[in-house]
Design a protein around this motif. Structure first.
Motif, PDB file in Angstrom:
ATOM      1  N   ARG A 257       0.825  -1.205   0.000  1.00 47.13           N
ATOM      2  CA  ARG A 257       0.000   0.000   0.000  1.00 47.13           C
ATOM      3  C   ARG A 257       0.866   1.264   0.000  1.00 47.13           C
ATOM      4  O   ARG A 257       0.551   2.268   0.644  1.00 47.13           O
ATOM      5  CB  ARG A 257      -0.971   0.010   1.182  1.00 47.13           C
ATOM      6  CG  ARG A 257      -2.090  -1.019   1.062  1.00 47.13           C
ATOM      7  CD  ARG A 257      -3.017  -0.648  -0.104  1.00 47.13           C
ATOM      8  NE  ARG A 257      -4.199  -1.486  -0.175  1.00 47.13           N
ATOM      9  CZ  ARG A 257      -4.344  -2.497  -1.023  1.00 47.13           C
ATOM     10  NH1 ARG A 257      -3.363  -2.792  -1.865  1.00 47.13           N
ATOM     11  NH2 ARG A 257      -5.455  -3.198  -1.052  1.00 47.13           N
ATOM     12  N   GLU A 258       1.966   1.207  -0.728  1.00 49.19           N
ATOM     13  CA  GLU A 258       2.835   2.364  -0.880  1.00 49.19           C
ATOM     14  C   GLU A 258       2.342   3.238  -2.027  1.00 49.19           C
ATOM     15  O   GLU A 258       1.585   2.790  -2.894  1.00 49.19           O
ATOM     16  CB  GLU A 258       4.279   1.909  -1.152  1.00 49.19           C
ATOM     17  CG  GLU A 258       4.909   1.146  -0.003  1.00 49.19           C
ATOM     18  CD  GLU A 258       6.271   0.588  -0.362  1.00 49.19           C
ATOM     19  OE1 GLU A 258       6.671   0.702  -1.544  1.00 49.19           O
ATOM     20  OE2 GLU A 258       6.926   0.026   0.528  1.00 49.19           O
ATOM     21  N   VAL A 259       2.795   4.474  -2.050  1.00 52.17           N
ATOM     22  CA  VAL A 259       2.452   5.387  -3.132  1.00 52.17           C
ATOM     23  C   VAL A 259       3.265   5.016  -4.371  1.00 52.17           C
ATOM     24  O   VAL A 259       4.469   4.791  -4.294  1.00 52.17           O
ATOM     25  CB  VAL A 259       2.741   6.852  -2.737  1.00 52.17           C
ATOM     26  CG1 VAL A 259       2.570   7.785  -3.934  1.00 52.17           C
ATOM     27  CG2 VAL A 259       1.824   7.278  -1.592  1.00 52.17           C
ATOM     28  N   LEU A 260       2.591   4.927  -5.508  1.00 52.85           N
ATOM     29  CA  LEU A 260       3.271   4.694  -6.782  1.00 52.85           C
ATOM     30  C   LEU A 260       3.604   6.050  -7.379  1.00 52.85           C
ATOM     31  O   LEU A 260       2.713   6.814  -7.759  1.00 52.85           O
ATOM     32  CB  LEU A 260       2.372   3.895  -7.732  1.00 52.85           C
ATOM     33  CG  LEU A 260       2.953   3.569  -9.112  1.00 52.85           C
ATOM     34  CD1 LEU A 260       4.193   2.673  -9.002  1.00 52.85           C
ATOM     35  CD2 LEU A 260       1.909   2.914 -10.006  1.00 52.85           C
ATOM     36  N   SER A 261       4.877   6.368  -7.467  1.00 54.18           N
ATOM     37  CA  SER A 261       5.304   7.675  -7.950  1.00 54.18           C
ATOM     38  C   SER A 261       5.153   7.782  -9.462  1.00 54.18           C
ATOM     39  O   SER A 261       5.092   6.772 -10.177  1.00 54.18           O
ATOM     40  CB  SER A 261       6.766   7.931  -7.570  1.00 54.18           C
ATOM     41  OG  SER A 261       7.619   7.050  -8.290  1.00 54.18           O
ATOM     42  N   MET A 262       5.107   9.025  -9.956  1.00 57.01           N
ATOM     43  CA  MET A 262       5.056   9.237 -11.399  1.00 57.01           C
ATOM     44  C   MET A 262       6.298   8.667 -12.067  1.00 57.01           C
ATOM     45  O   MET A 262       6.224   8.068 -13.150  1.00 57.01           O
ATOM     46  CB  MET A 262       4.929  10.732 -11.699  1.00 57.01           C
ATOM     47  CG  MET A 262       4.981  11.071 -13.186  1.00 57.01           C
ATOM     48  SD  MET A 262       3.609  10.354 -14.143  1.00 57.01           S
ATOM     49  CE  MET A 262       2.297  11.485 -13.654  1.00 57.01           C
ATOM     50  N   LYS A 263       7.435   8.816 -11.425  1.00 58.06           N
ATOM     51  CA  LYS A 263       8.689   8.303 -11.973  1.00 58.06           C
ATOM     52  C   LYS A 263       8.618   6.790 -12.155  1.00 58.06           C
ATOM     53  O   LYS A 263       9.005   6.255 -13.197  1.00 58.06           O
ATOM     54  CB  LYS A 263       9.847   8.670 -11.053  1.00 58.06           C
ATOM     55  CG  LYS A 263      11.213   8.200 -11.540  1.00 58.06           C
ATOM     56  CD  LYS A 263      12.315   8.635 -10.582  1.00 58.06           C
ATOM     57  CE  LYS A 263      13.673   8.143 -11.059  1.00 58.06           C
ATOM     58  NZ  LYS A 263      14.754   8.555 -10.117  1.00 58.06           N
ATOM     59  N   GLU A 264       8.084   6.093 -11.141  1.00 53.31           N
ATOM     60  CA  GLU A 264       7.987   4.637 -11.224  1.00 53.31           C
ATOM     61  C   GLU A 264       6.928   4.223 -12.250  1.00 53.31           C
ATOM     62  O   GLU A 264       7.109   3.237 -12.976  1.00 53.31           O
ATOM     63  CB  GLU A 264       7.652   4.043  -9.861  1.00 53.31           C
ATOM     64  CG  GLU A 264       7.578   2.520  -9.834  1.00 53.31           C
ATOM     65  CD  GLU A 264       8.863   1.851 -10.282  1.00 53.31           C
ATOM     66  OE1 GLU A 264       8.777   0.799 -10.940  1.00 53.31           O
ATOM     67  OE2 GLU A 264       9.962   2.374  -9.970  1.00 53.31           O
ATOM     68  N   LEU A 265       5.836   4.972 -12.322  1.00 50.89           N
ATOM     69  CA  LEU A 265       4.804   4.670 -13.313  1.00 50.89           C
ATOM     70  C   LEU A 265       5.376   4.741 -14.723  1.00 50.89           C
ATOM     71  O   LEU A 265       5.101   3.879 -15.568  1.00 50.89           O
ATOM     72  CB  LEU A 265       3.634   5.649 -13.171  1.00 50.89           C
ATOM     73  CG  LEU A 265       2.481   5.453 -14.170  1.00 50.89           C
ATOM     74  CD1 LEU A 265       1.781   4.112 -13.938  1.00 50.89           C
ATOM     75  CD2 LEU A 265       1.476   6.606 -14.068  1.00 50.89           C
ATOM     76  N   ILE A 266       6.193   5.753 -14.994  1.00 51.86           N
ATOM     77  CA  ILE A 266       6.806   5.897 -16.319  1.00 51.86           C
ATOM     78  C   ILE A 266       7.741   4.728 -16.597  1.00 51.86           C
ATOM     79  O   ILE A 266       7.772   4.190 -17.711  1.00 51.86           O
ATOM     80  CB  ILE A 266       7.550   7.244 -16.415  1.00 51.86           C
ATOM     81  CG1 ILE A 266       6.545   8.403 -16.394  1.00 51.86           C
ATOM     82  CG2 ILE A 266       8.412   7.310 -17.682  1.00 51.86           C
ATOM     83  CD1 ILE A 266       7.177   9.770 -16.275  1.00 51.86           C
ATOM     84  N   LYS A 267       8.480   4.297 -15.589  1.00 55.08           N
ATOM     85  CA  LYS A 267       9.383   3.148 -15.755  1.00 55.08           C
ATOM     86  C   LYS A 267       8.608   1.883 -16.103  1.00 55.08           C
ATOM     87  O   LYS A 267       9.122   0.991 -16.774  1.00 55.08           O
ATOM     88  CB  LYS A 267      10.191   2.911 -14.476  1.00 55.08           C
ATOM     89  CG  LYS A 267      11.286   3.931 -14.209  1.00 55.08           C
ATOM     90  CD  LYS A 267      12.028   3.568 -12.937  1.00 55.08           C
ATOM     91  CE  LYS A 267      13.134   4.555 -12.629  1.00 55.08           C
ATOM     92  NZ  LYS A 267      13.849   4.196 -11.367  1.00 55.08           N
ATOM     93  N   GLN A 268       7.360   1.807 -15.625  1.00 52.25           N
ATOM     94  CA  GLN A 268       6.549   0.609 -15.828  1.00 52.25           C
ATOM     95  C   GLN A 268       5.951   0.522 -17.239  1.00 52.25           C
ATOM     96  O   GLN A 268       5.448  -0.535 -17.628  1.00 52.25           O
ATOM     97  CB  GLN A 268       5.414   0.568 -14.791  1.00 52.25           C
ATOM     98  CG  GLN A 268       5.868   0.351 -13.357  1.00 52.25           C
ATOM     99  CD  GLN A 268       6.222  -1.097 -13.076  1.00 52.25           C
ATOM    100  OE1 GLN A 268       5.751  -2.010 -13.742  1.00 52.25           O
ATOM    101  NE2 GLN A 268       7.061  -1.318 -12.075  1.00 52.25           N
ATOM    102  N   ILE A 269       6.006   1.594 -17.995  1.00 54.02           N
ATOM    103  CA  ILE A 269       5.429   1.599 -19.344  1.00 54.02           C
ATOM    104  C   ILE A 269       6.090   0.523 -20.201  1.00 54.02           C
ATOM    105  O   ILE A 269       7.306   0.404 -20.240  1.00 54.02           O
ATOM    106  CB  ILE A 269       5.593   2.984 -20.006  1.00 54.02           C
ATOM    107  CG1 ILE A 269       4.741   4.022 -19.270  1.00 54.02           C
ATOM    108  CG2 ILE A 269       5.195   2.933 -21.494  1.00 54.02           C
ATOM    109  CD1 ILE A 269       4.936   5.445 -19.763  1.00 54.02           C
ATOM    110  N   GLY A 270       5.258  -0.249 -20.874  1.00 51.77           N
ATOM    111  CA  GLY A 270       5.752  -1.291 -21.762  1.00 51.77           C
ATOM    112  C   GLY A 270       5.870  -2.661 -21.132  1.00 51.77           C
ATOM    113  O   GLY A 270       6.150  -3.648 -21.824  1.00 51.77           O
ATOM    114  N   SER A 271       5.647  -2.745 -19.821  1.00 52.63           N
ATOM    115  CA  SER A 271       5.785  -4.040 -19.138  1.00 52.63           C
ATOM    116  C   SER A 271       4.450  -4.749 -18.942  1.00 52.63           C
ATOM    117  O   SER A 271       4.401  -5.860 -18.404  1.00 52.63           O
ATOM    118  CB  SER A 271       6.478  -3.855 -17.781  1.00 52.63           C
ATOM    119  OG  SER A 271       5.736  -2.990 -16.941  1.00 52.63           O
TER     120      SER A 271
END
Length: 298
Positions: A257-271
């Motif tokens: 239940r941690e906050v998903l940062s914008m930086k991490e969200l961008i890293k997740q693109i394509g996965s």
């Protein structure tokens, strides 16, 4: 020809399906779970319930029930050994060609076993189905896409859901549930079955209801849940691609239940699974969205 059609057109009987249920101190919920098995349209079922050290009236309830039904078999751990050990005990004692599980706080829909047996194909490791997630006010269908589940997909997310229909001999051949796991035992077992027996198959029809209401205690966001994911990651990391690793990181963030940062969200693109990630990004960063979700579903 599937097993049900074969049985209807010959003298062969339907294969026996063994349903295993570990339980502890949840008699009322357990009664609902067992009743949902009695409501199955599939006729050839046995039920194996393991009372894992209950201190309420669970064992007395089961004893009375088994005296009325010759297809219910009960076992008792005088000292609690955990859900995995209880499941393994039931599977070893099962008489069925197929085994499938039911958590004591969940229920089957009436067509579940018939649908899974009908869809079973020995070329797949096992068969599973989509599910209803019951939040209380609302139910939501999850994992509704029908088709093959590959090991690569499974290593990113438990595509096989929490319960499957599988041949008993296959579960025993890989040692059953890993009793060292404190959570994610199902995810680990399904993955090991796929490693040995190949891809699995999921049907789109939801046949199982997961109870996430106030009467249940789901594993989400507790210490054991997070530890279970770490155990899974440590065990299967050597098989994971870069996309799998990114998805596992997201799953841990969500479990904690941690906050998903914008930086991490961008890293997740394509996965993959981006819609789920975006939805979690919004709810974890904007409390109003989280409150609206809770109000709508709970």
């Amino acid at each position: 020809m599937n097993p049900i059609e074969l049985a209807k057109n010959s003298d062969l009987s339907l294969p026996l399906v063994s349903v295993y249920i570990p339980t502890k101190n949840r008699q009322a919920l357990l009664a609902n779970a067992i009743d949902s098995i009695f409501q199955q349209t599939y006729p050839n079922i046995e039920i194996l319930v393991v009372d894992d050290g209950s201190t309420d009236n669970t064992f007395e309830f089961l004893t009375q029930l088994s005296s009325k039904h010759n297809n219910i078999f009960i076992f008792k751990n005088n000292v609690s050994k955990g859900a995995c050990a209880s499941r393994n005990l039931a599977i070893k004692q099962a008489n069925g060609e197929f085994v499938t599980g039911l958590d004591d706080d969940d229920v089957f829909l009436p067509n579940r076993i018939a649908s899974l047996v009908s869809a079973y194909d020995d070329n797949y490791a096992f068969v599973c189905s989509s599910m209803y997630w019951d939040y209380g006010k609302k139910k939501r269908i999850i994992d509704a896409k029908e088709g093959q589940i590959t090991l690569a997909q499974q290593l990113s997310y438990n595509e096989a859901t929490s319960q499957v229909l599988v041949k008993k001999e296959r579960v025993l051949s890989i040692g059953g549930f890993d009793e060292q796991f404190v959570a994610c035992q199902d995810y680990d077992l399904w993955t090991r079955l796929m490693i040995k027996y190949g891809a699995a198959f999921r049907i789109a029809t939801p046949t199982y209801i997961v109870n996430d209401t106030g009467s249940s205690q789901r594993m989400i966001a507790n210490t054991n849940s997070v530890k279970g994911y770490l155990q899974y990651f440590d065990k299967h990391q050597h098989l994971m691609s870069d996309a799998n690793l990114k998805n596992q990181k997201f799953m841990r963030i969500r479990r904690c239940r941690e906050v998903l940062s914008m930086k991490e969200l961008i890293k997740q693109i394509g996965s993959g699974h981006f819609y789920s990630k975006l939805r979690y990004f919004l709810s974890s960063n904007f409390r109003l969205i989280q409150q609206l979700h809770q109000k709508h579903y709970k």
